[in-house]
Design a protein around this motif. Structure first.
Motif, PDB file in Angstrom:
ATOM      1  N   VAL A  31       0.850  -1.194   0.000  1.00  0.00           N
ATOM      2  CA  VAL A  31       0.000   0.000   0.000  1.00  0.00           C
ATOM      3  C   VAL A  31       0.885   1.243   0.000  1.00  0.00           C
ATOM      4  O   VAL A  31       1.687   1.443   0.916  1.00  0.00           O
ATOM      5  CB  VAL A  31      -0.947   0.032   1.220  1.00  0.00           C
ATOM      6  CG1 VAL A  31      -1.844   1.274   1.160  1.00  0.00           C
ATOM      7  CG2 VAL A  31      -1.795  -1.233   1.278  1.00  0.00           C
ATOM      8  N   TRP A  32       0.733   2.058  -1.047  1.00  0.00           N
ATOM      9  CA  TRP A  32       1.419   3.345  -1.128  1.00  0.00           C
ATOM     10  C   TRP A  32       0.341   4.433  -1.016  1.00  0.00           C
ATOM     11  O   TRP A  32      -0.369   4.720  -1.989  1.00  0.00           O
ATOM     12  CB  TRP A  32       2.148   3.507  -2.465  1.00  0.00           C
ATOM     13  CG  TRP A  32       3.258   2.514  -2.705  1.00  0.00           C
ATOM     14  CD1 TRP A  32       3.709   1.556  -1.852  1.00  0.00           C
ATOM     15  CD2 TRP A  32       4.053   2.392  -3.900  1.00  0.00           C
ATOM     16  NE1 TRP A  32       4.732   0.825  -2.418  1.00  0.00           N
ATOM     17  CE2 TRP A  32       4.970   1.324  -3.677  1.00  0.00           C
ATOM     18  CE3 TRP A  32       4.089   3.064  -5.103  1.00  0.00           C
ATOM     19  CZ2 TRP A  32       5.898   0.923  -4.639  1.00  0.00           C
ATOM     20  CZ3 TRP A  32       5.010   2.672  -6.068  1.00  0.00           C
ATOM     21  CH2 TRP A  32       5.911   1.616  -5.830  1.00  0.00           C
ATOM     22  N   GLY A  33       0.185   5.000   0.160  1.00  0.00           N
ATOM     23  CA  GLY A  33      -0.839   6.005   0.367  1.00  0.00           C
ATOM     24  C   GLY A  33      -0.604   7.224  -0.517  1.00  0.00           C
ATOM     25  O   GLY A  33       0.506   7.756  -0.567  1.00  0.00           O
ATOM     26  N   LEU A  34      -1.651   7.666  -1.204  1.00  0.00           N
ATOM     27  CA  LEU A  34      -1.520   8.824  -2.093  1.00  0.00           C
ATOM     28  C   LEU A  34      -1.748  10.112  -1.319  1.00  0.00           C
ATOM     29  O   LEU A  34      -2.686  10.224  -0.534  1.00  0.00           O
ATOM     30  CB  LEU A  34      -2.510   8.717  -3.253  1.00  0.00           C
ATOM     31  CG  LEU A  34      -2.437   9.827  -4.304  1.00  0.00           C
ATOM     32  CD1 LEU A  34      -2.683   9.265  -5.701  1.00  0.00           C
ATOM     33  CD2 LEU A  34      -3.435  10.951  -4.012  1.00  0.00           C
ATOM     34  N   PHE A  35      -0.873  11.091  -1.569  1.00  0.00           N
ATOM     35  CA  PHE A  35      -0.986  12.420  -0.964  1.00  0.00           C
ATOM     36  C   PHE A  35      -1.148  13.447  -2.069  1.00  0.00           C
ATOM     37  O   PHE A  35      -0.267  13.611  -2.910  1.00  0.00           O
ATOM     38  CB  PHE A  35       0.255  12.730  -0.125  1.00  0.00           C
ATOM     39  CG  PHE A  35       0.347  14.170   0.314  1.00  0.00           C
ATOM     40  CD1 PHE A  35      -0.743  14.810   0.878  1.00  0.00           C
ATOM     41  CD2 PHE A  35       1.528  14.885   0.157  1.00  0.00           C
ATOM     42  CE1 PHE A  35      -0.663  16.148   1.274  1.00  0.00           C
ATOM     43  CE2 PHE A  35       1.621  16.208   0.558  1.00  0.00           C
ATOM     44  CZ  PHE A  35       0.515  16.843   1.110  1.00  0.00           C
ATOM     45  N   SER A  36      -2.284  14.135  -2.085  1.00  0.00           N
ATOM     46  CA  SER A  36      -2.540  15.133  -3.117  1.00  0.00           C
ATOM     47  C   SER A  36      -2.564  16.533  -2.526  1.00  0.00           C
ATOM     48  O   SER A  36      -2.782  16.709  -1.320  1.00  0.00           O
ATOM     49  CB  SER A  36      -3.866  14.851  -3.835  1.00  0.00           C
ATOM     50  OG  SER A  36      -4.938  15.487  -3.178  1.00  0.00           O
ATOM     51  N   ASN A  37      -2.358  17.504  -3.386  1.00  0.00           N
ATOM     52  CA  ASN A  37      -2.427  18.913  -2.975  1.00  0.00           C
ATOM     53  C   ASN A  37      -3.850  19.457  -3.110  1.00  0.00           C
ATOM     54  O   ASN A  37      -4.055  20.672  -3.074  1.00  0.00           O
ATOM     55  CB  ASN A  37      -1.471  19.766  -3.803  1.00  0.00           C
ATOM     56  CG  ASN A  37      -1.845  19.773  -5.280  1.00  0.00           C
ATOM     57  OD1 ASN A  37      -2.385  18.791  -5.796  1.00  0.00           O
ATOM     58  ND2 ASN A  37      -1.558  20.866  -5.979  1.00  0.00           N
ATOM     59  N   LEU A  41       2.117   1.404   6.103  1.00  0.00           N
ATOM     60  CA  LEU A  41       2.277   1.574   4.658  1.00  0.00           C
ATOM     61  C   LEU A  41       3.678   1.193   4.200  1.00  0.00           C
ATOM     62  O   LEU A  41       4.631   1.232   4.977  1.00  0.00           O
ATOM     63  CB  LEU A  41       1.992   3.034   4.273  1.00  0.00           C
ATOM     64  CG  LEU A  41       0.636   3.619   4.678  1.00  0.00           C
ATOM     65  CD1 LEU A  41       0.531   5.067   4.211  1.00  0.00           C
ATOM     66  CD2 LEU A  41      -0.505   2.790   4.115  1.00  0.00           C
ATOM     67  N   GLN A  42       3.782   0.859   2.929  1.00  0.00           N
ATOM     68  CA  GLN A  42       5.098   0.597   2.335  1.00  0.00           C
ATOM     69  C   GLN A  42       5.618   1.804   1.548  1.00  0.00           C
ATOM     70  O   GLN A  42       6.784   1.840   1.174  1.00  0.00           O
ATOM     71  CB  GLN A  42       5.033  -0.616   1.391  1.00  0.00           C
ATOM     72  CG  GLN A  42       4.984  -1.960   2.091  1.00  0.00           C
ATOM     73  CD  GLN A  42       3.593  -2.248   2.643  1.00  0.00           C
ATOM     74  OE1 GLN A  42       2.589  -1.959   1.999  1.00  0.00           O
ATOM     75  NE2 GLN A  42       3.536  -2.824   3.826  1.00  0.00           N
ATOM     76  N   GLY A  43       4.738   2.769   1.285  1.00  0.00           N
ATOM     77  CA  GLY A  43       5.196   3.917   0.513  1.00  0.00           C
ATOM     78  C   GLY A  43       4.193   5.049   0.496  1.00  0.00           C
ATOM     79  O   GLY A  43       3.060   4.921   0.977  1.00  0.00           O
ATOM     80  N   ILE A  44       4.645   6.174  -0.052  1.00  0.00           N
ATOM     81  CA  ILE A  44       3.805   7.354  -0.255  1.00  0.00           C
ATOM     82  C   ILE A  44       3.900   7.754  -1.729  1.00  0.00           C
ATOM     83  O   ILE A  44       4.991   7.828  -2.299  1.00  0.00           O
ATOM     84  CB  ILE A  44       4.262   8.544   0.621  1.00  0.00           C
ATOM     85  CG1 ILE A  44       4.064   8.232   2.112  1.00  0.00           C
ATOM     86  CG2 ILE A  44       3.507   9.815   0.235  1.00  0.00           C
ATOM     87  CD1 ILE A  44       2.609   8.141   2.569  1.00  0.00           C
ATOM     88  N   ASN A  45       2.740   8.005  -2.332  1.00  0.00           N
ATOM     89  CA  ASN A  45       2.679   8.457  -3.722  1.00  0.00           C
ATOM     90  C   ASN A  45       2.222   9.919  -3.741  1.00  0.00           C
ATOM     91  O   ASN A  45       1.150  10.243  -3.246  1.00  0.00           O
ATOM     92  CB  ASN A  45       1.706   7.575  -4.511  1.00  0.00           C
ATOM     93  CG  ASN A  45       1.502   8.041  -5.944  1.00  0.00           C
ATOM     94  OD1 ASN A  45       0.387   8.239  -6.389  1.00  0.00           O
ATOM     95  ND2 ASN A  45       2.592   8.216  -6.679  1.00  0.00           N
ATOM     96  N   ILE A  46       3.063  10.797  -4.280  1.00  0.00           N
ATOM     97  CA  ILE A  46       2.762  12.234  -4.320  1.00  0.00           C
ATOM     98  C   ILE A  46       2.021  12.557  -5.610  1.00  0.00           C
ATOM     99  O   ILE A  46       2.501  12.249  -6.698  1.00  0.00           O
ATOM    100  CB  ILE A  46       4.060  13.068  -4.257  1.00  0.00           C
ATOM    101  CG1 ILE A  46       4.902  12.667  -3.042  1.00  0.00           C
ATOM    102  CG2 ILE A  46       3.753  14.553  -4.222  1.00  0.00           C
ATOM    103  CD1 ILE A  46       6.315  13.229  -3.070  1.00  0.00           C
TER     104      ILE A  46
END
Length: 573
Positions: free
Chosen positions: A317-323, A356-361
């Motif tokens: 799971v790479w949680g997505l972070f949006s602006n 989580l295993q990652g973050i997606n910007i």
């Protein structure tokens, strides 16, 4: 007889005068051309007390301090040592980012921050006469550089990793041990002597076009010219690389290439018990985190149940972070180290909370003026994420001249920090396009892909191809003699239903690499460039052709179930 003798005498004397004049002129010419001057002149550094030299050139601004307290101007460090070093005027800070470190120093403060943990400096960042000076002790531990400071003159010679120094020695005269070699102000024997080189004294030789003279520099910083025959080649010195820790290696999702799908979450997370089998899917990126305001506060709609399902399926799971696609909030949140770090710390806590295993910007619709601040945010974010073992990826659009859609991404700078970059290769023809067309024709996708790889040097091992699980129904009608175009986004299932209901036969368009259908309804022409197994297989084959890191699809739930087996099997080909 006497007058004749007197006349001969006069002629003789005249000849002597002429000969003397010729000899005098000859001697004068010889003296002027061949006899070196012994006049000495004290060398200066153009009024600088502590000059800095790099590759035989004296820099405009000097250093300050000495030994452990040595400081270099910020501009010098940025130009010659680290172009990514960042000065934040509002908080009087300097931020240094490396592969695994984020260091923040503030003017006149001995307490600095290393990966958001305090540590003590021996000497602070200072501002003198409008120039910001950085203490060199922490800098030297971060970069492969040497600062060779002369105790006699105070001059500082900067040598960087990979620089090649050519050394020569003043020739020796065994029978004249006290003889010295003149280092002159200019390449001429009548030029004043700056220094008397001792026999065997080593000097650095810098490139110069003069055929008879060499431009040399003593270890004390003084520079001048020495006749080539008075030097003999000594050695070549290359500064070795600084010993570094092994770089961060992103954890691979099980085996093979990355097969990611974004999970669009609005307010409520999906019911995972209703998910169909998705063979080959090994990463999901739910849209859980978004920018709430310009102060750096984030909104979180994460779900532990979703994570538990992913874990049960061996899916990362790479949680997505949006602006939140809000340019004003983005500008404010990126403006300072404190707000950027506030966002990063929240993401770190969420990553820990949900395992989580990652973050997606996913930053979109950003002002072009925020281009550098976005890069700085990623540079500050990645080391702290890596410290926690997290993978960091970022979504970017294809390259275009649209400022808020494409130009604000400094892809070349971003990839230096990121583990992966997702190319969102869709919306060739966007929702409000004045013309009908494919969401992502195959030639356009491939061109977008190869352009980024060639122009921005994005390595294939870090590049993930983003593909659409949706298409558009384009409606064209004639209004006042002109074609009016509108569109509606549809999933794969809706597209297939229309084809069945209207008994349509798809036609393959080689120029698009896709199937295509059209039909007339209520006097309006409807056109669909299809997203199906044909278009998807062609895109996955691009992943294999260029040996990319993997594929990412927007979004899970838009597809028909057979797509998963097709992607999985094609990736393995």
């Amino acid at each position: 007889m006497r007058p004749r003798k007197s006349k001969k005498m006069r002629i003789f004397l005249l000849l002597l005068v002429v000969i003397a004049a010729i000899l005098g002129a000859g001697f004068g010419f010889y003296w002027a051309k061949f006899v070196p001057t012994n006049k000495h002149e004290e060398p200066t550094f153009a009024g600088l007390e502590k000059p800095i030299f790099y590759q035989g050139k004296m820099l405009e601004k000097p250093a300050t301090g000495k030994a452990e307290s040595l400081k270099l101007p910020f501009e010098t460090v940025k130009e010659l040592i680290d172009p990514s070093i960042h000065q934040e005027a509002a908080s009087e800070s300097v931020i240094i980012t490396t592969q695994d470190k984020v260091i923040r120093m503030r003017t006149s403060q001995l307490t600095a921050m290393l990966n958001e943990k305090p540590f003590t400096l021996k000497f602070p960042l200072v501002k003198t006469d409008g120039t910001l000076y950085l203490p060199m002790e922490p800098i030297k531990s971060l970069y492969s550089i040497e600062l060779r400071e002369s105790p006699q003159t105070g001059a500082v010679i900067l040598v960087k990793e990979g620089d090649v120094l050519q050394w020569s020695k003043a020739i020796a005269y065994p029978d004249k041990p006290s003889k010295t070699i003149a280092m002159r102000k200019a390449p001429a024997i009548k030029s004043p002597i700056y220094a008397d080189l001792q026999q065997g004294e080593a000097v650095m030789v810098w490139p110069d076009d003069n055929p008879e003279w060499s431009l040399v520099q003593q270890t004390n910083g003084y520079m001048g010219y020495v006749r080539k025959e008075h030097l003999q080649a000594d050695r070549q010195e290359t500064l070795p690389k600084l010993g570094q820790q092994p770089g961060f290696v992103p954890a691979k999702p099980i085996t093979g290439k990355i097969n990611l799908s974004w999970e669009q979450v609005f307010n409520k997370n999906p019911d995972t018990t209703k998910f169909p089998p998705m063979p080959g899917l090994n990463v999901v990126s739910p849209t859980w985190f978004s920018l709430e305001d310009g102060k750096g506060n984030l909104k979180n709609i994460g779900d532990p149940v979703y994570v538990k399902w992913a874990q049960s399926q061996n899916i990362h799971v790479w949680g997505l972070f949006s602006n939140d696609f809000d340019p004003k909030k983005t500008t404010e949140a990126l403006a300072t180290y404190d707000t950027r770090m506030k966002m990063i710390k929240q993401l770190l806590s969420y990553a820990q909370l949900y395992s989580l295993q990652g973050i997606n910007i996913d930053f979109e619709n950003v002002n072009l003026s925020d281009k550098e601040e976005l890069v700085q945010f990623v540079r500050e974010m990645v080391p702290l994420m890596h410290e926690q073992g997290l993978i960091v990826s970022m979504d970017v659009t294809p390259k275009s001249t649209n400022e808020n859609w494409s130009m604000f991404y400094d892809r070349k700078a971003l990839i230096e920090s990121l583990d992966y970059m997702m190319l969102m290769a869709y919306d060739e023809f966007w929702a409000a396009s004045p013309n009908s067309g494919s969401v992502a024709s195959l030639p356009w996708v491939e061109k977008s892909l190869t352009r980024m790889m060639s122009e921005d040097k994005i390595p294939a091992s870090k590049l993930i191809l983003g593909v659409p699980f949706y298409t558009r129904i384009w409606t064209e009608e004639q209004v006042n003699g002109k074609t009016k175009v509108s569109s509606k986004s549809v999933f794969m299932e809706a597209q297939e239903r229309i084809i069945r209901e209207k008994n349509l036969t798809p036609k393959f368009l080689p120029e698009a690499g896709q199937n295509y259908v059209e039909y007339t309804e209520a006097g309006k022409l409807n056109r669909i460039w299809m997203e199906d197994e044909v278009s998807m297989k062609a895109r996955v084959e691009l992943v294999n052709k260029y040996d990319l890191a993997g594929i990412a699809s927007w979004r899970r739930g838009y597809e028909l179930p057979p797509i998963w087996s097709l992607i999985n099997n094609t990736l393995k080909d």
